[in-house]
Design a protein around this motif. Structure first.
Motif, short mmCIF file in Angstrom:
data_model
loop_
_atom_site.label_atom_id
_atom_site.label_comp_id
_atom_site.label_asym_id
_atom_site.label_seq_id
_atom_site.Cartn_x
_atom_site.Cartn_y
_atom_site.Cartn_z
N THR A 19 0.91 -1.15 -0.09
CA THR A 19 -0.06 -0.03 0.05
C THR A 19 0.85 1.30 0.04
OG1 THR A 19 -1.84 -1.21 1.12
CG2 THR A 19 -1.70 1.06 1.25
N ILE A 20 1.93 1.24 0.89
CA ILE A 20 2.85 2.46 0.85
C ILE A 20 3.47 2.46 -0.32
CG2 ILE A 20 5.20 3.26 1.72
CD1 ILE A 20 4.38 1.92 4.52
N LYS A 21 3.85 1.51 -1.14
CA LYS A 21 4.49 1.57 -2.33
C LYS A 21 3.50 2.30 -3.29
CE LYS A 21 5.79 -2.12 -4.70
NZ LYS A 21 5.03 -2.16 -6.03
N GLU A 22 2.48 1.75 -3.36
CA GLU A 22 1.45 2.41 -4.33
C GLU A 22 1.24 3.71 -4.01
OE1 GLU A 22 0.34 0.54 -7.07
OE2 GLU A 22 1.86 -0.66 -6.35
N HIS A 23 1.01 4.31 -2.93
CA HIS A 23 1.09 5.70 -2.74
C HIS A 23 2.35 6.42 -3.18
CE1 HIS A 23 -2.04 5.06 0.79
NE2 HIS A 23 -2.74 5.59 -0.16
N ILE A 24 3.47 6.01 -2.87
CA ILE A 24 4.77 6.56 -3.73
C ILE A 24 4.53 6.57 -5.01
CG2 ILE A 24 7.25 6.21 -4.00
CD1 ILE A 24 7.30 4.81 -1.06
N LYS A 25 4.28 5.42 -5.76
CA LYS A 25 4.25 5.69 -7.02
C LYS A 25 3.27 6.73 -7.48
CE LYS A 25 4.03 1.79 -9.11
NZ LYS A 25 3.47 0.38 -9.31
N THR A 26 2.17 6.81 -7.00
CA THR A 26 1.30 7.91 -7.38
C THR A 26 1.72 9.39 -7.13
OG1 THR A 26 -0.61 6.47 -6.80
CG2 THR A 26 -1.02 8.90 -6.99
N TRP A 27 2.42 9.56 -5.98
CA TRP A 27 2.89 10.76 -5.77
C TRP A 27 4.03 11.28 -6.53
CZ3 TRP A 27 3.02 9.23 0.24
CH2 TRP A 27 1.59 9.20 0.79
N VAL A 28 5.14 10.41 -6.72
CA VAL A 28 6.26 10.67 -7.59
C VAL A 28 5.82 10.75 -9.04
CG1 VAL A 28 7.75 9.44 -6.27
CG2 VAL A 28 6.80 8.24 -8.36
N LYS A 29 4.73 10.48 -9.37
CA LYS A 29 4.13 10.48 -10.92
C LYS A 29 3.47 12.17 -10.85
CE LYS A 29 3.85 6.76 -13.87
NZ LYS A 29 3.90 7.05 -15.36
N GLU A 30 3.05 12.25 -9.89
CA GLU A 30 2.54 13.68 -9.77
C GLU A 30 3.49 14.92 -9.70
OE1 GLU A 30 -1.68 12.53 -7.11
OE2 GLU A 30 0.03 13.38 -6.33
N VAL A 31 4.77 14.42 -8.81
CA VAL A 31 5.72 15.40 -8.82
C VAL A 31 6.49 15.45 -10.09
CG1 VAL A 31 8.04 15.62 -7.54
CG2 VAL A 31 6.02 14.96 -6.23
N GLY A 32 6.86 14.36 -10.77
CA GLY A 32 7.47 14.15 -11.88
C GLY A 32 7.05 15.17 -12.87
N LYS A 33 5.45 14.96 -13.20
CA LYS A 33 4.85 15.94 -14.11
C LYS A 33 4.90 17.28 -13.96
CE LYS A 33 0.06 16.52 -15.89
NZ LYS A 33 -1.20 16.22 -15.72
N GLU A 34 5.07 17.78 -12.82
CA GLU A 34 5.19 19.37 -12.30
C GLU A 34 6.61 19.50 -12.63
OE1 GLU A 34 4.05 22.94 -11.19
OE2 GLU A 34 2.93 21.17 -11.66
N GLN A 35 7.66 18.74 -12.38
CA GLN A 35 9.03 19.20 -12.74
C GLN A 35 9.26 19.29 -13.97
OE1 GLN A 35 11.10 15.54 -10.75
NE2 GLN A 35 11.03 16.55 -8.59
N LEU A 36 8.88 18.50 -14.72
CA LEU A 36 8.88 18.62 -16.21
C LEU A 36 8.22 20.00 -16.85
CD1 LEU A 36 7.99 14.92 -17.49
CD2 LEU A 36 10.37 16.01 -17.01
N ILE A 37 7.35 20.43 -16.27
CA ILE A 37 6.58 21.77 -16.60
C ILE A 37 7.72 22.72 -16.24
CG2 ILE A 37 4.70 23.41 -16.18
CD1 ILE A 37 3.01 20.89 -15.91
N ARG A 38 8.02 22.78 -14.84
CA ARG A 38 8.90 23.74 -14.37
C ARG A 38 10.22 23.79 -14.96
NH1 ARG A 38 7.48 25.09 -8.06
NH2 ARG A 38 4.94 24.72 -8.20
N MET A 39 10.63 22.59 -15.31
CA MET A 39 12.16 22.71 -15.92
C MET A 39 12.28 23.36 -17.21
SD MET A 39 14.12 19.19 -17.29
CE MET A 39 13.28 18.70 -18.47
N GLU A 40 10.99 23.58 -17.79
CA GLU A 40 11.16 24.59 -19.25
C GLU A 40 10.80 26.05 -18.99
OE1 GLU A 40 12.24 23.35 -21.80
OE2 GLU A 40 12.31 21.24 -20.81
N GLN A 41 10.40 26.30 -17.55
CA GLN A 41 10.21 27.70 -17.29
C GLN A 41 11.54 28.27 -16.26
OE1 GLN A 41 6.71 27.28 -14.83
NE2 GLN A 41 5.44 26.65 -16.64
N PRO A 42 11.57 29.60 -16.15
CA PRO A 42 12.56 30.21 -15.44
C PRO A 42 12.45 29.68 -14.25
CG PRO A 42 11.62 31.74 -16.63
CD PRO A 42 10.92 30.58 -16.98
#
Length: 257
Positions: free
Chosen positions: A6-29
């Motif tokens: 259960t913990i691992k499944e939570h982690i996978k969901t959260w890192v996907k969310e964080v990763g999506k935002e990182q990709l957006i912010r990487m292309e911005q100042p």
């Protein structure tokens, strides 16, 4: 085990969310600053990512302890401890080089039992639960079968204080470079560890790593049938991993055991 899943499944969901935002912010100042040296960077995206993950953990598991790269130790009362690197490979991220990742290990009673490493730009999710094997995007992985060092591709890195401390891995690099098929440097310890687990690299060594760099990756390698060695020194961990044959040959050169 069910709780770990259960913990691992939570982690996978959260890192996907964080990763999506990182990709957006990487292309911005974005803002960045130096930590231990001019080449040891932290960006506002590191800090945002870490806070996002901490908020999720505290909401779901309020009694768990947390250790993070940017803000350090957060006390908890449970037997669980989370070890988080919100962006491993910050220099890569800051230069918009795609090899950076989110690394999360979870310890239970002092032993790492869950490891998740997510590489957002290429959408690769490495994961392991102790005793259950390792996977990449849901498919089982195992270390390579390369038996000879002169046919092996290995990885390494160099510490942030390499210009001021002679214990900077240059001597080890020089001793190994002529004996291997190739050496790679991705700039992310967690990614390097996962490449060994997936059989893409045959071995990896590095000095002065921190627990958040290696906690998840070491478990993933062990669950992929690899060998690992880590030893804590004053400035961090020296780490050696690989398939059994390459590990043993590298160990003989490094003379760490």
């Amino acid at each position: 085990m069910n709780e770990w899943l259960t913990i691992k499944e939570h982690i996978k969901t959260w890192v996907k969310e964080v990763g999506k935002e990182q990709l957006i912010r990487m292309e911005q100042p974005f803002q960045m600053k130096s930590k231990s040296s001019d080449i040891d960077l932290v960006t506002e995206v590191d800090e945002w990512s870490e806070q996002y993950l901490m908020d999720k953990i505290k909401s779901q598991y309020p009694h768990h302890a947390i250790m993070t790269e940017e803000s350090g130790w957060h006390e908890g009362q449970a037997e669980y401890e989370w070890v988080i690197d919100p962006i491993d490979g910050t220099v890569n991220f800051a230069h918009r080089f795609p090899f950076f990742c989110i690394s999360i290990g979870v310890k239970f009673q002092g032993e790492t039992v869950i490891g998740v490493v997510y590489v957002p730009k290429i959408d690769e999710m490495y994961e392991a639960i102790k005793g259950s094997g390792a996977t990449l995007n849901g498919k089982p992985i195992t270390v390579s079968r390369t038996e000879r060092l002169n046919q092996a591709v290995v990885a390494t890195g160099f510490p942030y204080d390499r210009a001021t401390d002679p214990n900077n891995n240059v001597n080890h690099f020089n001793a190994i470079i002529t004996k291997v098929g190739g050496i790679r440097r991705t700039g992310s310890a967690a990614i390097d560890l996962c490449q060994v687990a997936a059989g893409r690299f045959d071995g990896y060594w590095e000095l002065k790593l921190q627990e958040w760099d290696i906690c998840a990756g070491l478990l993933i390698i062990e669950e992929a049938n690899g060998k690992t060695f880590s030893y804590k020194q004053e400035k961090g961990y020296q780490v050696l991993v690989g398939n059994p044959a390459v590990f043993n040959e590298l160990s003989g050169i490094l003379n760490w055991e």
